[in-house]
Design a protein around this motif. Structure first.
Motif, PDB file in Angstrom:
ATOM      1  N   ILE A 278       1.122  -1.299  -0.417  1.00 52.71           N
ATOM      2  CA  ILE A 278      -0.408  -0.149  -0.181  1.00 52.71           C
ATOM      3  C   ILE A 278       0.943   1.472  -0.320  1.00 52.71           C
ATOM      4  CG2 ILE A 278      -1.693  -1.362   0.910  1.00 52.71           C
ATOM      5  CD1 ILE A 278      -1.177   0.619   3.635  1.00 52.71           C
ATOM      6  N   TYR A 279       2.291   1.157   0.068  1.00 50.25           N
ATOM      7  CA  TYR A 279       2.997   2.085   0.260  1.00 50.25           C
ATOM      8  C   TYR A 279       3.695   2.754  -1.140  1.00 50.25           C
ATOM      9  CZ  TYR A 279       2.818   1.527   5.746  1.00 50.25           C
ATOM     10  OH  TYR A 279       1.970   0.899   6.460  1.00 50.25           O
ATOM     11  N   SER A 280       3.815   3.384  -1.517  1.00 54.78           N
ATOM     12  CA  SER A 280       4.269   4.645  -2.682  1.00 54.78           C
ATOM     13  C   SER A 280       5.876   4.350  -2.101  1.00 54.78           C
ATOM     14  CB  SER A 280       4.180   5.870  -2.825  1.00 54.78           C
ATOM     15  OG  SER A 280       4.911   6.565  -1.951  1.00 54.78           O
ATOM     16  N   ALA A 281       6.882   4.688  -3.596  1.00 53.63           N
ATOM     17  CA  ALA A 281       8.173   4.317  -3.624  1.00 53.63           C
ATOM     18  C   ALA A 281       8.325   5.886  -2.526  1.00 53.63           C
ATOM     19  CB  ALA A 281       8.927   4.938  -4.814  1.00 53.63           C
ATOM     20  N   LYS A 282       8.398   6.918  -2.144  1.00 47.39           N
ATOM     21  CA  LYS A 282       8.860   7.728  -1.422  1.00 47.39           C
ATOM     22  C   LYS A 282       8.835   7.149   0.049  1.00 47.39           C
ATOM     23  CE  LYS A 282       7.749  12.254  -3.650  1.00 47.39           C
ATOM     24  NZ  LYS A 282       7.034  13.194  -3.996  1.00 47.39           N
ATOM     25  N   ASP A 283       6.966   6.199   0.141  1.00 47.84           N
ATOM     26  CA  ASP A 283       7.436   5.665   1.816  1.00 47.84           C
ATOM     27  C   ASP A 283       8.205   4.643   1.964  1.00 47.84           C
ATOM     28  OD1 ASP A 283       4.897   7.653   2.429  1.00 47.84           O
ATOM     29  OD2 ASP A 283       3.882   6.063   1.599  1.00 47.84           O
ATOM     30  N   ILE A 284       7.961   3.999   1.067  1.00 50.96           N
ATOM     31  CA  ILE A 284       9.826   2.816   1.857  1.00 50.96           C
ATOM     32  C   ILE A 284      10.687   3.316   1.804  1.00 50.96           C
ATOM     33  CG2 ILE A 284      10.408   1.017  -0.118  1.00 50.96           C
ATOM     34  CD1 ILE A 284       7.544   0.335   0.348  1.00 50.96           C
ATOM     35  N   GLU A 285      11.195   4.650   1.002  1.00 52.85           N
ATOM     36  CA  GLU A 285      12.169   4.904   0.734  1.00 52.85           C
ATOM     37  C   GLU A 285      13.082   5.869   2.667  1.00 52.85           C
ATOM     38  OE1 GLU A 285      14.957   8.885  -1.382  1.00 52.85           O
ATOM     39  OE2 GLU A 285      12.809   8.804  -1.254  1.00 52.85           O
ATOM     40  N   LYS A 286      11.473   6.122   2.841  1.00 54.22           N
ATOM     41  CA  LYS A 286      11.956   6.388   4.605  1.00 54.22           C
ATOM     42  C   LYS A 286      12.001   5.178   5.388  1.00 54.22           C
ATOM     43  CE  LYS A 286       8.378  11.203   3.847  1.00 54.22           C
ATOM     44  NZ  LYS A 286       7.055  11.287   4.096  1.00 54.22           N
ATOM     45  N   MET A 287      11.699   4.309   4.879  1.00 53.31           N
ATOM     46  CA  MET A 287      11.603   2.691   5.722  1.00 53.31           C
ATOM     47  C   MET A 287      13.080   2.176   4.975  1.00 53.31           C
ATOM     48  SD  MET A 287       8.266   1.085   4.654  1.00 53.31           S
ATOM     49  CE  MET A 287       6.221   1.625   4.613  1.00 53.31           C
ATOM     50  N   THR A 288      13.761   2.633   4.964  1.00 57.05           N
ATOM     51  CA  THR A 288      14.668   2.111   4.228  1.00 57.05           C
ATOM     52  C   THR A 288      15.832   2.424   4.881  1.00 57.05           C
ATOM     53  OG1 THR A 288      13.964   1.627   1.809  1.00 57.05           O
ATOM     54  CG2 THR A 288      16.492   1.476   2.590  1.00 57.05           C
ATOM     55  N   THR A 289      16.599   1.086   5.388  1.00 53.24           N
ATOM     56  CA  THR A 289      17.851   1.430   5.922  1.00 53.24           C
ATOM     57  C   THR A 289      18.891   2.020   5.669  1.00 53.24           C
ATOM     58  OG1 THR A 289      18.686  -0.744   6.077  1.00 53.24           O
ATOM     59  CG2 THR A 289      17.106  -0.363   7.890  1.00 53.24           C
ATOM     60  N   SER A 290      19.862   2.709   6.349  1.00 55.90           N
ATOM     61  CA  SER A 290      21.211   2.992   5.724  1.00 55.90           C
ATOM     62  C   SER A 290      21.588   2.225   5.550  1.00 55.90           C
ATOM     63  CB  SER A 290      22.046   3.741   7.183  1.00 55.90           C
ATOM     64  OG  SER A 290      22.833   2.699   8.731  1.00 55.90           O
ATOM     65  N   GLU A 291      21.824   0.550   5.533  1.00 56.17           N
ATOM     66  CA  GLU A 291      21.983  -0.575   4.305  1.00 56.17           C
ATOM     67  C   GLU A 291      21.527  -0.620   3.392  1.00 56.17           C
ATOM     68  OE1 GLU A 291      21.352  -0.667   7.999  1.00 56.17           O
ATOM     69  OE2 GLU A 291      23.882  -0.089   8.985  1.00 56.17           O
ATOM     70  N   GLY A 292      20.516   0.044   3.027  1.00 57.55           N
ATOM     71  CA  GLY A 292      19.797  -0.185   1.649  1.00 57.55           C
ATOM     72  C   GLY A 292      18.811  -1.298   2.200  1.00 57.55           C
ATOM     73  N   GLN A 293      18.162  -0.968   3.412  1.00 60.37           N
ATOM     74  CA  GLN A 293      17.168  -2.798   2.752  1.00 60.37           C
ATOM     75  C   GLN A 293      15.987  -2.538   3.899  1.00 60.37           C
ATOM     76  OE1 GLN A 293      19.473  -5.138   5.733  1.00 60.37           O
ATOM     77  NE2 GLN A 293      20.839  -5.988   3.708  1.00 60.37           N
ATOM     78  N   VAL A 294      14.868  -2.636   3.636  1.00 58.29           N
ATOM     79  CA  VAL A 294      13.826  -2.997   4.096  1.00 58.29           C
ATOM     80  C   VAL A 294      13.643  -4.117   5.155  1.00 58.29           C
ATOM     81  CG1 VAL A 294      11.252  -3.046   4.256  1.00 58.29           C
ATOM     82  CG2 VAL A 294      12.885  -1.263   2.831  1.00 58.29           C
ATOM     83  N   THR A 295      13.339  -3.745   6.181  1.00 56.37           N
ATOM     84  CA  THR A 295      13.195  -4.961   7.448  1.00 56.37           C
ATOM     85  C   THR A 295      11.932  -5.173   7.771  1.00 56.37           C
ATOM     86  OG1 THR A 295      14.273  -3.685   9.254  1.00 56.37           O
ATOM     87  CG2 THR A 295      16.284  -4.974   7.848  1.00 56.37           C
ATOM     88  N   ALA A 296      11.993  -6.032   8.308  1.00 55.93           N
ATOM     89  CA  ALA A 296      11.175  -6.239   9.500  1.00 55.93           C
ATOM     90  C   ALA A 296      10.423  -7.437  10.110  1.00 55.93           C
ATOM     91  CB  ALA A 296       9.226  -6.601   8.557  1.00 55.93           C
ATOM     92  N   ASP A 297      10.194  -7.259  12.049  1.00 55.75           N
ATOM     93  CA  ASP A 297      10.307  -8.303  12.366  1.00 55.75           C
ATOM     94  C   ASP A 297       9.148  -8.707  12.647  1.00 55.75           C
ATOM     95  OD1 ASP A 297      13.219  -8.211  12.923  1.00 55.75           O
ATOM     96  OD2 ASP A 297      12.659  -6.187  13.625  1.00 55.75           O
ATOM     97  N   CYS A 298       8.394  -9.950  12.805  1.00 58.64           N
ATOM     98  CA  CYS A 298       7.258 -10.580  13.382  1.00 58.64           C
ATOM     99  C   CYS A 298       7.025 -10.399  15.518  1.00 58.64           C
ATOM    100  CB  CYS A 298       6.960 -11.949  13.170  1.00 58.64           C
ATOM    101  SG  CYS A 298       5.386 -12.579  13.588  1.00 58.64           S
ATOM    102  N   GLN A 299       6.422  -9.466  15.654  1.00 59.30           N
ATOM    103  CA  GLN A 299       6.276  -9.980  16.686  1.00 59.30           C
ATOM    104  C   GLN A 299       5.399 -10.774  17.351  1.00 59.30           C
ATOM    105  OE1 GLN A 299       3.316  -6.596  16.647  1.00 59.30           O
ATOM    106  NE2 GLN A 299       4.817  -5.274  17.768  1.00 59.30           N
ATOM    107  N   PHE A 300       5.275 -11.258  16.761  1.00 59.40           N
ATOM    108  CA  PHE A 300       4.585 -13.082  16.840  1.00 59.40           C
ATOM    109  C   PHE A 300       5.684 -14.256  17.157  1.00 59.40           C
ATOM    110  CE2 PHE A 300       0.424 -11.681  15.701  1.00 59.40           C
ATOM    111  CZ  PHE A 300      -0.764 -11.740  17.366  1.00 59.40           C
ATOM    112  N   CYS A 301       6.521 -13.996  16.838  1.00 58.32           N
ATOM    113  CA  CYS A 301       7.255 -15.359  16.541  1.00 58.32           C
ATOM    114  C   CYS A 301       9.330 -14.688  16.298  1.00 58.32           C
ATOM    115  CB  CYS A 301       6.831 -16.458  15.250  1.00 58.32           C
ATOM    116  SG  CYS A 301       7.729 -15.519  13.940  1.00 58.32           S
ATOM    117  N   GLY A 302       9.588 -13.545  16.095  1.00 60.59           N
ATOM    118  CA  GLY A 302      10.127 -12.674  16.270  1.00 60.59           C
ATOM    119  C   GLY A 302      11.119 -13.194  14.954  1.00 60.59           C
ATOM    120  N   ALA A 303      10.753 -13.929  13.584  1.00 58.47           N
ATOM    121  CA  ALA A 303      11.485 -14.201  12.688  1.00 58.47           C
ATOM    122  C   ALA A 303      11.600 -12.750  12.038  1.00 58.47           C
ATOM    123  CB  ALA A 303      10.337 -14.330  11.189  1.00 58.47           C
ATOM    124  N   HIS A 304      12.872 -12.115  11.271  1.00 58.84           N
ATOM    125  CA  HIS A 304      13.027 -11.277  11.037  1.00 58.84           C
ATOM    126  C   HIS A 304      13.345 -11.644   9.399  1.00 58.84           C
ATOM    127  CE1 HIS A 304      15.817  -7.207  10.657  1.00 58.84           C
ATOM    128  NE2 HIS A 304      17.216  -8.034   9.892  1.00 58.84           N
TER     129      HIS A 304
END
Length: 328
Positions: A284-310
């Motif tokens: 649902i996010y635009s390229a500008k939104d994704i850019e704000k989520m991108t880390t300094s390493e050039g990655q988008v990361t997400a963690d599952c709050q239930f199982c801890g998967a990264h």
């Protein structure tokens, strides 16, 4: 009870019916399920106790619903423990186990020396049923009150479903000789036979918090009072085990009520997260939104709050401007 019998009853929910009093119930024992849930996080013991209670309630309630997909329980609070969320996923195929997952969010520096339930403040307890694609999710809530999460669940069934319901739960760290310290939980749920699905027809009320005894009188009231007196005799070690099988416990408690048991349902820890689901949530996010989520390493990361998967994703491949979506 032998070790083999003990293991056979661990992580199961046993349905039963009391013919004399026209009530149904469930007996649950959780062991590995709690280990799967709690080892994903470094919770303080009071938070672990709340999560264990919620997981046990979820197993008991989930098995009472004619469920095609998911039942969820939530506590939302202004207290130190802000939220506890649990999901129960129905077996995908006959004979397969149901799956449970859970997590809590909390402010560590706000936790007090009080009891576990003291760590939740003003808020609400909610039950949600989602039967899957093409259906309308069902939700009901009740205020947090009564001194325990199980008391909130009892109030929910009385208020929202007009179903007299009683829980007797026990949970804590097991210290059996030769076995590492770990959490175990066991409990019994008693409920008048429902008149409709998923629990019973809801009706509008005045907002007053009801209890089970407000809903019945006459013979039904006598039946409810009698089985509650019997349930009050149960001991913590009988609920958690390992010395008494659930079938033997039912005979001990309710032999005069003609208890009838059905096939036990196995439950296990299980999470539904996946890279595909992460990508869907980011679509649902635009390229500008994704850019704000991108880390300094050039990655988008997400963690599952239930199982801890990264999950680590290439930002060019997520969002509705993603390279993959343009090529479709």
């Amino acid at each position: 009870m032998s070790l083999g019998t003990k293991i056979a009853w661990d992580d199961t929910v046993l349905p039963f019916q009391l013919d004399v009093s026209d009530m149904r119930g469930r007996v649950a024992r959780l062991d590995g399920v709690l280990d799967g849930i709690l080892k994903q996080h470094d919770y303080p013991e009071k938070v672990e106790a709340l999560v264990a209670e919620m997981a046990l309630l979820t197993a008991l309630i989930g098995q009472t619903v004619s469920l095609r997909w998911k039942l969820s329980l939530q506590v939302q609070s202004k207290g130190p423990v802000r939220m506890i969320a649990t999901d129960y996923y129905a077996p995908q195929q006959e004979g397969e186990p149901a799956r449970i997952r859970a997590y809590a969010s909390f402010d560590r520096d706000r936790l007090t020396d009080g009891a576990p339930f003291d760590q939740v403040g003003e808020g609400y307890f909610a039950i949600m049923i989602d039967q899957g694609e093409g259906t309308q999710p069902y939700q009901g809530i009740t205020p947090l009150a009564g001194g325990s999460i199980s008391a909130c669940a009892e109030a929910y069934f009385a208020q929202s479903e007009q179903l007299p319901t009683r829980f007797s739960l026990s949970f804590g760290k097991s210290t059996e000789p030769g076995v590492g310290e770990h959490w175990r939980a066991g409990g019994i749920m008693l409920q008048h036979m429902p008149k409709a699905s998923p629990f019973a027809a809801s009706s509008e009320g005045t907002g007053e918090i009801l209890t089970a005894t407000d809903l019945v009188d006459g013979e039904e009231g006598e039946n409810l009072g009698r089985v509650n007196i019997l349930l009050d005799t149960v001991e913590d070690l009988e609920l958690i085990g390992p010395s008494i099988a659930p079938t033997d416990l039912l005979v001990r408690l309710f032999h005069e009520e003609n208890p009838r048991v059905y096939d036990a349902q196995q439950v296990q820890f299980g999470c539904t997260c996946s890279e595909e689901r992460v990508r869907q949530s980011l679509s649902i996010y635009s390229a500008k939104d994704i850019e704000k989520m991108t880390t300094s390493e050039g990655q988008v990361t997400a963690d599952c709050q239930f199982c801890g998967a990264h999950y680590v994703l290439d930002p060019a491949t997520v969002g509705f401007d993603a390279e993959d979506s343009k090529s479709v």
